[in-house]
Write a protein that holds these residues in place. Structure first.
Motif, short mmCIF file in Angstrom:
data_model
loop_
_atom_site.label_atom_id
_atom_site.label_comp_id
_atom_site.label_asym_id
_atom_site.label_seq_id
_atom_site.Cartn_x
_atom_site.Cartn_y
_atom_site.Cartn_z
N HIS A 271 2.14 5.23 10.09
CA HIS A 271 0.71 5.37 10.39
C HIS A 271 -0.09 5.83 9.15
O HIS A 271 -1.32 5.90 9.23
N LEU A 272 0.61 6.14 8.06
CA LEU A 272 -0.09 6.50 6.82
C LEU A 272 0.09 5.41 5.76
O LEU A 272 -0.19 5.63 4.58
N ASP B 55 -1.63 2.97 5.14
CA ASP B 55 -2.89 2.56 4.51
C ASP B 55 -3.22 3.41 3.28
O ASP B 55 -4.07 3.01 2.48
N LEU B 56 -2.58 4.56 3.11
CA LEU B 56 -2.85 5.40 1.94
C LEU B 56 -2.07 4.89 0.73
O LEU B 56 -0.88 4.58 0.84
N LEU C 72 -1.61 9.49 -1.27
CA LEU C 72 -0.63 10.22 -0.47
C LEU C 72 -0.03 11.37 -1.28
O LEU C 72 0.14 12.48 -0.76
#
Lengths: 201, 201
Positions: free
Chosen positions: A162-163, A165-166, A171
């Motif tokens: 879910h991360l 996109d970073l 990040l």
């Protein structure tokens, strides 16, 4: 294309890349040498010529990460204060986990990997050195649980779909900022923590 | 032994228990219905009579956990302050992860599980409700990363084989204590955090 190019080296890299893809899709247990050969588009014998077992492929993928951990431990161990050693270990783990997001995704939490790490003396030594940096020599249970939360938090966040996109840079920055606040919270004003020598509030 | 005992129910429970053991040993991808039948000591047809696919078995094992998550969300949503809702979600997650240590070990981080969760509307709704409790309605990237560290820290610590010597009660107590300190550190004095309504320092 010149005669200098090494077909053996090229096949080796393609096998490793295909294996990493397949491990991510099916887990290590769910991947066979035949599946890896099919993905590369070569005969199984060509894979076997490079790696006799699937475990050899896993070890070849893990080796650069464990070499990095061993270097990190060496650097951190040269630092005088226990608190600073732990801080170096945490920021090094963040860097490693984010830079190797794809590898971390495959290897973190796989039941087969812990056994493989323990089977290689140099890997086990790197992990033990890292744990000593994080925990000190004889940690109490609260310290063990707290450091488990921090390290699992780092790995689990690096692999969090879910991360995705970073960017790696974002990040890394956000995770490092988070960890600094958490380490301060866990290690300040608590005489049982590994950084008790550092903080007095 | 009376005639009241249900052989069907007994086989079902034995299949689920054997599947959980095998998933822990080989991962979900590395386990087949045949392996499960062999472990139970019945014919594959007997397993098939209960569960037509391996995914059905995984779903049957996951369902009680997602029922618990749905109940937790319902309880927390009735709380007025966003900060208190998040605190209920965190302490509920700690309770769930520790009570289901064996299930958490198998399912956390398995690439196949995320897809299965998304495929079941009621499971996806429970996870979305939990995420809203933790993150608020429109979280910034720092909040997303921080909450990822906390939740991955909870799951990763519940499954940490190096903490297997701790009883469920001790692990629950130590993990909850750790999380309270971490949540306070992340959510105090930061106007961008989900609990900004709660703290003002």
């Amino acid at each position: 294309m010149t005669k200098v190019a090494s077909p053996r080296g090229v096949v080796r890299e393609r096998v490793l890349a295909a294996a990493l893809e397949l491990f991510a899709e099916n887990g290590i247990s769910g991947t066979s040498l035949q599946m890896i050969a099919d993905r590369v588009g070569v005969a199984k014998a060509s894979v076997y010529y490079q790696f006799h077992t699937k475990e050899d492929i896993v070890l070849a993928l893990m080796r650069p990460v464990f070499d990095d951990i061993a270097r990190l431990v060496k650097i951190a161990e040269a630092v005088d204060s226990a608190g600073a050693r732990r801080d170096v270990a945490i920021s090094g783990l963040v860097e490693l986990a984010v830079r190797n997001r794809d590898l971390t995704t495959v290897f973190f939490g796989d039941p087969a990997v812990d056994g493989l790490v323990r089977s290689r003396e140099e890997f086990a030594a790197a992990v033990d050195g890292l744990n000593t940096l994080l925990l000190g020599a004889s940690p109490d249970d609260q310290t063990r649980v707290a450091m488990s939360v921090l390290t699992a938090g780092i790995y689990g966040t690096a692999i969090n779909p879910h991360l995705a996109d970073l960017s790696d840079d974002d990040l890394h920055r956000l995770l490092l900022e988070t960890m600094k606040r958490l380490v301060t919270a866990l290690c300040s004003g608590d005489s049982s923590g590994p950084a008790a020598d550092q903080v007095d509030q």
